[in-house]
Design a protein around this motif. Structure first.
Motif: not given
Length: 220
Positions: A108-135
């Motif tokens: 599961x960890x490997x599959x999740x890592x590869x999914x996010x690595x292959x979809x970097x724009x979506x990964x950045x939404x979750x891991x970078x951009x969405x933090x602290x924007x609004x409730x």
């Protein structure tokens, strides 16, 4: 069937097909706006991406944008929620193909890592951009992360004899957190020099296995 009833049936079928085609075009336009915005959010960030940028890139009118989304935050939330569904599917696929609970964690960890690595724009939404924007966006982000922790907790509790885990909740947070953090760091590295995604994914999977696999205790 009378001529009149036949005519009514033909007319209803035509209306149905017309409505179906119209709805299809609407969904295609909404999908275009959403995909375009996801790409721009991932590339430029939430604050630097504006509605005029999105509609210009998607080649739609501003009116079309507000037909489907209340504002930029609403659009971003839709993008996050879709990512959450995609991540949940990654885990579901592993769960349905791997009956062994012990192997399911690293896979599961490997599959999740590869999914996010292959979809970097979506990964950045979750891991970078969405933090602290609004409730609202924080709640959506937290729900996605918590969903993965919950799946891991269930695995730990389903086969306690296989895992060296005293607190399934804490262990689940550690495993999920390590995977997401590894992706976050990998995304921030220079693409020309960073390790291949598959190699990092396997390393994360091995770490997760060693962290929770039950084995002989070292003497103190």
């Amino acid at each position: 069937m009378t001529y009149h009833s036949h005519y009514q049936e033909v007319e209803l079928n035509m209306v149905y097909r017309k409505t179906e085609a119209t709805e299809g075009r609407k969904e295609a336009r909404r999908r275009l706006i959403l995909d375009t915005a996801t790409r721009l959010f991932g590339k430029h960030g939430y604050h630097a991406t504006t509605v005029p940028m999105i509609v210009a890139e998607a080649e739609v009118s501003t009116g079309s944008f507000y037909m489907y989304f209340r504002n930029k935050e609403d659009l971003f939330n839709w993008a996050l929620e879709e990512l959450g569904v995609a991540i949940a599917k990654v885990f579901d696929d592993v769960k349905h193909t791997q009956p062994n609970a012990l192997k399911r964690i690293p896979q599961g960890a490997e599959a999740l890592f590869m999914f996010l690595a292959e979809n970097p724009e979506q990964a950045r939404l979750l891991l970078v951009e969405s933090s602290g924007l609004s409730k609202r966006l924080d709640a959506t982000r937290r729900a996605i992360l918590s969903g993965q922790e919950e799946e891991l907790r269930k695995i730990f509790e389903s086969a306690p004899t296989l895992f060296s885990v005293h607190n399934p909740i804490v262990a689940a947070r550690c495993i999920a957190g390590a995977t997401f953090e590894a992706v976050y760091c990998w995304l921030g590295e220079d693409p020309t020099t960073r390790m291949p995604a598959a190699k990092v994914a396997r390393a994360v999977a091995r770490f997760n296995t060693r962290a929770m696999e039950k084995g002989p205790r070292l003497s103190k």
